[in-house]
Design a protein around this motif. Sequence first.
Motif, PDB file in Angstrom:
ATOM      1  N   GLY A  33       3.461   2.914  -1.298  1.00 47.16           N
ATOM      2  CA  GLY A  33       3.330   3.436   0.064  1.00 47.16           C
ATOM      3  C   GLY A  33       3.792   2.379   1.057  1.00 47.16           C
ATOM      4  O   GLY A  33       4.634   1.527   0.732  1.00 47.16           O
ATOM      5  N   GLY A  35       2.357  -0.284   2.322  1.00 45.51           N
ATOM      6  CA  GLY A  35       2.107  -1.677   1.948  1.00 45.51           C
ATOM      7  C   GLY A  35       2.942  -2.087   0.742  1.00 45.51           C
ATOM      8  O   GLY A  35       3.674  -3.081   0.783  1.00 45.51           O
ATOM      9  N   GLU A  56       4.758   3.325  -8.996  1.00 44.90           N
ATOM     10  CA  GLU A  56       4.317   4.355  -8.034  1.00 44.90           C
ATOM     11  C   GLU A  56       4.238   5.688  -8.774  1.00 44.90           C
ATOM     12  O   GLU A  56       5.179   6.091  -9.431  1.00 44.90           O
ATOM     13  CB  GLU A  56       5.307   4.439  -6.860  1.00 44.90           C
ATOM     14  CG  GLU A  56       5.165   5.668  -5.989  1.00 44.90           C
ATOM     15  CD  GLU A  56       3.786   5.884  -5.373  1.00 44.90           C
ATOM     16  OE1 GLU A  56       3.257   4.947  -4.749  1.00 44.90           O
ATOM     17  OE2 GLU A  56       3.230   6.986  -5.540  1.00 44.90           O
ATOM     18  N   CYS A  64       2.634   9.709   5.823  1.00 36.93           N
ATOM     19  CA  CYS A  64       1.534  10.310   6.608  1.00 36.93           C
ATOM     20  C   CYS A  64       1.888  10.303   8.102  1.00 36.93           C
ATOM     21  O   CYS A  64       1.691  11.330   8.773  1.00 36.93           O
ATOM     22  CB  CYS A  64       0.229   9.564   6.384  1.00 36.93           C
ATOM     23  SG  CYS A  64      -0.559   9.908   4.810  1.00 36.93           S
ATOM     24  N   VAL A  99      -0.743   3.397 -12.674  1.00 37.36           N
ATOM     25  CA  VAL A  99      -1.460   2.283 -13.299  1.00 37.36           C
ATOM     26  C   VAL A  99      -2.891   2.739 -13.544  1.00 37.36           C
ATOM     27  O   VAL A  99      -3.596   3.118 -12.606  1.00 37.36           O
ATOM     28  CB  VAL A  99      -1.429   1.028 -12.393  1.00 37.36           C
ATOM     29  CG1 VAL A  99      -2.356  -0.056 -12.941  1.00 37.36           C
ATOM     30  CG2 VAL A  99      -0.008   0.495 -12.262  1.00 37.36           C
ATOM     31  N   SER A 125      -1.691  -1.998  -3.599  1.00 33.97           N
ATOM     32  CA  SER A 125      -1.715  -1.295  -2.302  1.00 33.97           C
ATOM     33  C   SER A 125      -1.891   0.204  -2.554  1.00 33.97           C
ATOM     34  O   SER A 125      -0.982   1.001  -2.344  1.00 33.97           O
ATOM     35  CB  SER A 125      -0.420  -1.575  -1.525  1.00 33.97           C
ATOM     36  OG  SER A 125      -0.534  -1.099  -0.195  1.00 33.97           O
ATOM     37  N   ARG A 183      -8.820   6.019   7.203  1.00 34.34           N
ATOM     38  CA  ARG A 183      -7.376   5.861   7.394  1.00 34.34           C
ATOM     39  C   ARG A 183      -6.951   6.522   8.699  1.00 34.34           C
ATOM     40  O   ARG A 183      -7.250   7.696   8.919  1.00 34.34           O
ATOM     41  CB  ARG A 183      -6.682   6.511   6.184  1.00 34.34           C
ATOM     42  CG  ARG A 183      -5.303   7.036   6.445  1.00 34.34           C
ATOM     43  CD  ARG A 183      -4.679   7.631   5.209  1.00 34.34           C
ATOM     44  NE  ARG A 183      -4.297   6.571   4.295  1.00 34.34           N
ATOM     45  CZ  ARG A 183      -3.630   6.765   3.166  1.00 34.34           C
ATOM     46  NH1 ARG A 183      -3.286   7.981   2.802  1.00 34.34           N
ATOM     47  NH2 ARG A 183      -3.312   5.755   2.392  1.00 34.34           N
ATOM     48  N   ASP A 311      -4.636   0.007   3.606  1.00 34.63           N
ATOM     49  CA  ASP A 311      -5.896   0.710   3.856  1.00 34.63           C
ATOM     50  C   ASP A 311      -7.019   0.258   2.932  1.00 34.63           C
ATOM     51  O   ASP A 311      -8.193   0.417   3.275  1.00 34.63           O
ATOM     52  CB  ASP A 311      -5.688   2.219   3.635  1.00 34.63           C
ATOM     53  CG  ASP A 311      -4.809   2.862   4.702  1.00 34.63           C
ATOM     54  OD1 ASP A 311      -4.469   2.184   5.690  1.00 34.63           O
ATOM     55  OD2 ASP A 311      -4.473   4.049   4.532  1.00 34.63           O
ATOM     56  N   SER A 322      -3.743   1.435   9.276  1.00 33.62           N
ATOM     57  CA  SER A 322      -2.527   2.099   9.751  1.00 33.62           C
ATOM     58  C   SER A 322      -1.328   1.662   8.921  1.00 33.62           C
ATOM     59  O   SER A 322      -1.351   0.626   8.253  1.00 33.62           O
ATOM     60  CB  SER A 322      -2.281   1.736  11.225  1.00 33.62           C
ATOM     61  OG  SER A 322      -1.887   0.387  11.324  1.00 33.62           O
ATOM     62  N   ALA A 323      -0.249   2.465   9.021  1.00 32.93           N
ATOM     63  CA  ALA A 323       0.994   2.116   8.346  1.00 32.93           C
ATOM     64  C   ALA A 323       1.558   0.819   8.920  1.00 32.93           C
ATOM     65  O   ALA A 323       2.086  -0.032   8.195  1.00 32.93           O
ATOM     66  CB  ALA A 323       1.997   3.247   8.536  1.00 32.93           C
ATOM     67  N   SER A 324       1.418   0.689  10.218  1.00 29.72           N
ATOM     68  CA  SER A 324       1.896  -0.504  10.909  1.00 29.72           C
ATOM     69  C   SER A 324       1.213  -1.752  10.335  1.00 29.72           C
ATOM     70  O   SER A 324       1.856  -2.760  10.024  1.00 29.72           O
ATOM     71  CB  SER A 324       1.526  -0.317  12.384  1.00 29.72           C
ATOM     72  OG  SER A 324       2.226  -1.127  13.208  1.00 29.72           O
TER      73      SER A 324
HETATM   74  C1  LIG Z   1      -2.359  12.398   9.176  1.00 31.07           C
HETATM   75  C2  LIG Z   1      -2.074  10.919   9.218  1.00 31.07           C
HETATM   76  C3  LIG Z   1      -1.288  10.405  10.232  1.00 31.07           C
HETATM   77  C4  LIG Z   1      -1.023   9.039  10.280  1.00 31.07           C
HETATM   78  N1  LIG Z   1      -0.248   8.536  11.302  1.00 31.07           N
HETATM   79  C5  LIG Z   1      -0.032   7.220  11.390  1.00 31.07           C
HETATM   80  C6  LIG Z   1       0.764   6.694  12.450  1.00 31.07           C
HETATM   81  O1  LIG Z   1       1.279   7.431  13.299  1.00 31.07           O
HETATM   82  N2  LIG Z   1       0.961   5.350  12.497  1.00 31.07           N
HETATM   83  C7  LIG Z   1       0.414   4.507  11.574  1.00 31.07           C
HETATM   84  O2  LIG Z   1       0.644   3.303  11.681  1.00 31.07           O
HETATM   85  N3  LIG Z   1      -0.337   4.985  10.545  1.00 31.07           N
HETATM   86  C8  LIG Z   1      -0.584   6.300  10.438  1.00 31.07           C
HETATM   87  N4  LIG Z   1      -1.331   6.794   9.389  1.00 31.07           N
HETATM   88  C9  LIG Z   1      -1.969   5.852   8.432  1.00 31.07           C
HETATM   89  C10 LIG Z   1      -1.015   5.424   7.314  1.00 31.07           C
HETATM   90  O3  LIG Z   1      -0.475   6.537   6.643  1.00 31.07           O
HETATM   91  C11 LIG Z   1      -1.753   4.549   6.313  1.00 31.07           C
HETATM   92  O4  LIG Z   1      -2.484   3.570   7.008  1.00 31.07           O
HETATM   93  C12 LIG Z   1      -0.763   3.891   5.353  1.00 31.07           C
HETATM   94  O5  LIG Z   1      -0.160   4.891   4.566  1.00 31.07           O
HETATM   95  C13 LIG Z   1      -1.437   2.834   4.492  1.00 31.07           C
HETATM   96  O6  LIG Z   1      -0.518   2.282   3.579  1.00 31.07           O
HETATM   97  P1  LIG Z   1      -1.025   1.867   2.108  1.00 31.07           P
HETATM   98  O7  LIG Z   1       0.099   1.187   1.430  1.00 31.07           O
HETATM   99  O8  LIG Z   1      -2.338   1.173   2.221  1.00 31.07           O
HETATM  100  O9  LIG Z   1      -1.343   3.276   1.423  1.00 31.07           O
HETATM  101  P2  LIG Z   1      -0.349   4.471   1.116  1.00 31.07           P
HETATM  102  O10 LIG Z   1       0.757   4.513   2.085  1.00 31.07           O
HETATM  103  O11 LIG Z   1      -1.204   5.681   0.942  1.00 31.07           O
HETATM  104  O12 LIG Z   1       0.265   4.108  -0.286  1.00 31.07           O
HETATM  105  C14 LIG Z   1      -0.491   4.084  -1.478  1.00 31.07           C
HETATM  106  C15 LIG Z   1       0.436   4.486  -2.618  1.00 31.07           C
HETATM  107  O13 LIG Z   1      -0.125   4.039  -3.845  1.00 31.07           O
HETATM  108  C16 LIG Z   1       0.090   5.029  -4.826  1.00 31.07           C
HETATM  109  N5  LIG Z   1      -0.930   4.788  -5.861  1.00 31.07           N
HETATM  110  C17 LIG Z   1      -2.264   4.716  -5.693  1.00 31.07           C
HETATM  111  N6  LIG Z   1      -2.871   4.383  -6.845  1.00 31.07           N
HETATM  112  C18 LIG Z   1      -1.879   4.228  -7.755  1.00 31.07           C
HETATM  113  C19 LIG Z   1      -1.873   3.873  -9.126  1.00 31.07           C
HETATM  114  N7  LIG Z   1      -3.018   3.622  -9.781  1.00 31.07           N
HETATM  115  N8  LIG Z   1      -0.689   3.791  -9.771  1.00 31.07           N
HETATM  116  C20 LIG Z   1       0.480   4.058  -9.114  1.00 31.07           C
HETATM  117  N9  LIG Z   1       0.534   4.413  -7.804  1.00 31.07           N
HETATM  118  C21 LIG Z   1      -0.633   4.478  -7.137  1.00 31.07           C
HETATM  119  C22 LIG Z   1      -0.028   6.340  -4.083  1.00 31.07           C
HETATM  120  O14 LIG Z   1       0.650   7.391  -4.755  1.00 31.07           O
HETATM  121  C23 LIG Z   1       0.618   5.993  -2.741  1.00 31.07           C
HETATM  122  O15 LIG Z   1       2.018   6.277  -2.721  1.00 31.07           O
HETATM  123  C24 LIG Z   1      -1.574   8.177   9.297  1.00 31.07           C
HETATM  124  C25 LIG Z   1      -2.368   8.700   8.269  1.00 31.07           C
HETATM  125  C26 LIG Z   1      -2.617  10.069   8.227  1.00 31.07           C
HETATM  126  C27 LIG Z   1      -3.459  10.622   7.112  1.00 31.07           C
END
Ligand SMILES: Cc1cc2nc3c(=O)[nH]c(=O)nc-3n(C[C@H](O)[C@H](O)[C@H](O)COP(=O)(O)OP(=O)(O)OC[C@H]3O[C@@H](n4cnc5c(N)ncnc54)[C@H](O)[C@@H]3O)c2cc1C
Length: 414
Positions: A33, A35, A56, A64, A99, A125, A183, A311, A322-324
């Motif tokens: 995702g 991160g 992934e 999102c 994983v 992540s 989130r 997250d 956040s994604a940021s």
């Molecule tokens: C409706 C909505 C709107 C949003 N709008 C914004 C916005 O406008 N701006 C902003 O900054 N943020 C926004 N966000 C928040 C943002 O999407 C998250 O904060 C961000 O995605 C976090 O990144 P991450 O890498 O922690 O998790 P994610 O992006 O969720 O990535 C995690 C990844 O890990 C994978 N995964 C998990 N476990 C495993 C495993 N065991 N093996 C293999 N793969 C695995 C998942 O499939 C996923 O692809 C929004 C969220 C939502 C729900």
Amino acid sequence: MKRRDFLKLTGAAALAGCAGAPGKARVVVVGGGFGGATVAKYIRLWDPAIDVVLVERAGVFTSCPMSNLVIAGANSMEDIRQGYDGLQRHGVQVVNDEVIALDAAKKTVTLERGGTIGFERVVVSPGVDFRYGEIQGSEEAMQSGRVLHAWKAGSQTSALRAQLEQMRDGGVFAISVPMTPYRCPPGPYERASVVAEYFKRAKPRAKVLVLDANPDVSSKPGLFKAAWKDLYPGILEYRGNSRAIGVDAATMTLKLEVEDIKADVLNVVPPQRAGDIAVQAGLVPARQQWCDVDWRTMESKAVPGVHVLGDATLAAAAMPKSASMANNHAKIAAAAVVELLNGRKPVPVQILNTCYSFVSRTEAIRVSSVHAWDEKDATLKPVPGSGGVSAARSEAEATYAWHWARTIWADTLG
Ligand SMILES: Cc1cc2nc3c(=O)[nH]c(=O)nc-3n(C[C@H](O)[C@H](O)[C@H](O)COP(=O)(O)OP(=O)(O)OC[C@H]3O[C@@H](n4cnc5c(N)ncnc54)[C@H](O)[C@@H]3O)c2cc1C
């Protein structure tokens, strides 16, 4: 077995069998995702001598951010989806698998389709998973497909869109918001706003009901409430202190502590915690929900040698999920991993958060903040006087929001 699956398996098996080129360190990244994809790319950019393997489970990246506009019918799933080929061009080996175990002592991850991959360092992540147990019946309701969270962009995003399209004019869309931290703090209010705009145009007798476990709107409250008053009077109703404790999909009823609410479309965003693999790997302490990290390196405080991003982390002061932020965490981790694997000491850095929210398909609002390392308290803290919120909602902010999205997608995956 499909040919595609066979190729994936042989890919993983080949990695398991191979120790990597002599002298080359390998980093495994779990989760592609915001991160995970960013850290994989930046480790390769900053030290091409390091092997990076990203595991992934999803075949494509679905964002999102901007997914609420898909739910409101303003955009399509194609607008928020991308492949992982950009990362492959940077030399990241992308394995489409899950994983299922992480062994920090043996330095291996185990894949669902079989095989293990060894590493010198691992970055996790995984985003969030849900605490269904806190809302009785919610897991069964989600499994039935009648009640959705749509809090991980993908099939539930299009399913919620379909439910809204099929809903009768005069129906009620209720969204249940969990207690913070969850989130994307402004996400539920953005969703309520853009769905209200859809109703205003397409189903003028329909209503949006926001049932918030928090006492008040937990992000940009003044800006959201002004937009609701000006744009959606009689359409959008907000109720604080309305924590969901149960859900019944058969009768489409949400149980709150004080009353029961019936709705035509029920969107329940459950309370959250770090993704399952973080719990399995011992990164989440007992009775806690999130992974505590050293903000200079993103290394877990519970399990040395494992870095956690996004997250899944126990947020520092005023740091949203956040994604940021996940993208910025990834750059801290990438720099630290490169330094550590080269026998050098990582240097703390400042990071930036920006979150745009649409209040209609044409107008948006923004919040931003800067976070710097504080040596005395050994954490990241907001820089006094930095950041802030938009003066007012505007079309200009909506244009900036789309630029932000395209830029972060390119920075993460391009
Ligand atoms: C409706 C909505 C709107 C949003 N709008 C914004 C916005 O406008 N701006 C902003 O900054 N943020 C926004 N966000 C928040 C943002 O999407 C998250 O904060 C961000 O995605 C976090 O990144 P991450 O890498 O922690 O998790 P994610 O992006 O969720 O990535 C995690 C990844 O890990 C994978 N995964 C998990 N476990 C495993 C495993 N065991 N093996 C293999 N793969 C695995 C998942 O499939 C996923 O692809 C929004 C969220 C939502 C729900």
